[in-house]
Design a protein around this motif. Structure first.
Motif, PDB file in Angstrom:
ATOM      1  N   ALA A  51      41.342  38.695  48.144  1.00  0.00           N
ATOM      2  CA  ALA A  51      40.607  39.366  47.063  1.00  0.00           C
ATOM      3  C   ALA A  51      39.231  38.720  47.041  1.00  0.00           C
ATOM      4  O   ALA A  51      39.078  37.607  46.539  1.00  0.00           O
ATOM      5  CB  ALA A  51      41.322  39.191  45.736  1.00  0.00           C
ATOM      6  N   PRO A  52      38.218  39.389  47.623  1.00  0.00           N
ATOM      7  CA  PRO A  52      36.890  38.785  47.728  1.00  0.00           C
ATOM      8  C   PRO A  52      36.322  38.271  46.406  1.00  0.00           C
ATOM      9  O   PRO A  52      35.715  37.209  46.366  1.00  0.00           O
ATOM     10  CB  PRO A  52      36.022  39.911  48.299  1.00  0.00           C
ATOM     11  N   SER A  53      36.551  38.991  45.318  1.00  0.00           N
ATOM     12  CA  SER A  53      35.995  38.561  44.027  1.00  0.00           C
ATOM     13  C   SER A  53      36.640  37.265  43.527  1.00  0.00           C
ATOM     14  O   SER A  53      36.042  36.536  42.741  1.00  0.00           O
ATOM     15  CB  SER A  53      36.162  39.655  42.978  1.00  0.00           C
ATOM     16  N   LEU A  54      37.851  36.980  43.994  1.00  0.00           N
ATOM     17  CA  LEU A  54      38.552  35.766  43.568  1.00  0.00           C
ATOM     18  C   LEU A  54      38.449  34.641  44.602  1.00  0.00           C
ATOM     19  O   LEU A  54      38.794  33.509  44.307  1.00  0.00           O
ATOM     20  CB  LEU A  54      40.034  36.069  43.311  1.00  0.00           C
ATOM     21  N   HIS A  55      38.029  35.004  45.818  1.00  0.00           N
ATOM     22  CA  HIS A  55      37.993  34.053  46.936  1.00  0.00           C
ATOM     23  C   HIS A  55      39.369  33.424  47.167  1.00  0.00           C
ATOM     24  O   HIS A  55      39.476  32.235  47.437  1.00  0.00           O
ATOM     25  CB  HIS A  55      36.934  32.954  46.704  1.00  0.00           C
ATOM     26  N   GLY A 134      41.854  44.873  48.046  1.00  0.00           N
ATOM     27  CA  GLY A 134      40.966  43.742  47.805  1.00  0.00           C
ATOM     28  C   GLY A 134      40.419  43.657  46.391  1.00  0.00           C
ATOM     29  O   GLY A 134      39.835  42.653  46.002  1.00  0.00           O
ATOM     30  N   GLN A 135      40.597  44.717  45.601  1.00  0.00           N
ATOM     31  CA  GLN A 135      40.115  44.648  44.221  1.00  0.00           C
ATOM     32  C   GLN A 135      41.079  43.831  43.370  1.00  0.00           C
ATOM     33  O   GLN A 135      42.289  43.837  43.595  1.00  0.00           O
ATOM     34  CB  GLN A 135      39.987  46.048  43.624  1.00  0.00           C
ATOM     35  N   ALA A 136      40.533  43.124  42.388  1.00  0.00           N
ATOM     36  CA  ALA A 136      41.336  42.351  41.436  1.00  0.00           C
ATOM     37  C   ALA A 136      40.709  42.508  40.051  1.00  0.00           C
ATOM     38  O   ALA A 136      40.434  41.532  39.357  1.00  0.00           O
ATOM     39  CB  ALA A 136      41.411  40.897  41.865  1.00  0.00           C
ATOM     40  N   ASN A 137      40.478  43.758  39.659  1.00  0.00           N
ATOM     41  CA  ASN A 137      39.813  44.049  38.391  1.00  0.00           C
ATOM     42  C   ASN A 137      40.633  43.652  37.164  1.00  0.00           C
ATOM     43  O   ASN A 137      40.090  43.549  36.064  1.00  0.00           O
ATOM     44  CB  ASN A 137      39.449  45.536  38.313  1.00  0.00           C
ATOM     45  N   GLY A 138      41.928  43.438  37.345  1.00  0.00           N
ATOM     46  CA  GLY A 138      42.771  43.052  36.218  1.00  0.00           C
ATOM     47  C   GLY A 138      42.830  41.553  35.983  1.00  0.00           C
ATOM     48  O   GLY A 138      43.391  41.105  34.980  1.00  0.00           O
TER      49      GLY A 138
END
Length: 152
Positions: A51-55, A134-138
């Motif tokens: 998850a790129p946003s979370l690394h 790859g999204q982790a919007n939650g």
């Protein structure tokens, strides 16, 4: 007189042999059918992705969507029920199915009777706000508890 007894004795032995043969057939069928009926099926329901946003590496469903757990759902207690499950979609399997993935997964019976996949004993969900791999919007979403992307 002797021949009548002899025929009756042979008839009893024949009936006994048929009974033993029928019993043996039942035992053979049972030895095969019972384990097959008790055998649980397994199904791959999870994978891993970055998850790129979370690394971080997170667990995903088979479509690559991030799996989440709710901080307050522990020890068999369900908080996400009813309308919550239209935003946070439980990862479900058919009853009797062993979920497979890159980590050890389990199951728990939901209040409405469906079987939900668990990781480390916590039920897992996807988030309707994630539409691509790859999204982790939650991640970090707060409502009745805090939602966290599941990390292996």
């Amino acid at each position: 007189m002797h021949s009548i007894r002899s025929r009756a004795s042979k008839s009893r032995r024949g009936a006994r042999n048929i009974s033993l043969l029928a019993l043996a057939a039942v035992l053979v069928v049972s030895a095969v059918a019972v384990p097959m009926a008790l055998a649980r099926s397994s199904k791959t329901v999870a994978g891993e992705a970055t998850a790129p946003s979370l690394h971080k590496t997170v667990l995903t469903n088979t479509k690559g969507l991030t799996l989440y757990s709710l901080s307050v759902e522990k020890n068999g207690k369900f908080v996400c029920t009813g309308s919550c499950t239209s935003t946070w979609l439980p990862l479900l399997v058919a009853a009797g199915t062993t979920p497979k993935g890159p980590v050890k997964l389990g199951t728990i019976k939901r209040p409405e009777g469906k079987t939900q996949v668990t990781f480390k004993g916590m039920p897992v969900y996807t988030f309707d706000g994630d539409s691509a791999k790859g999204q982790a919007n939650g991640q970090g979403f707060k409502d009745v508890g805090v939602w966290h992307a599941v990390t292996p």
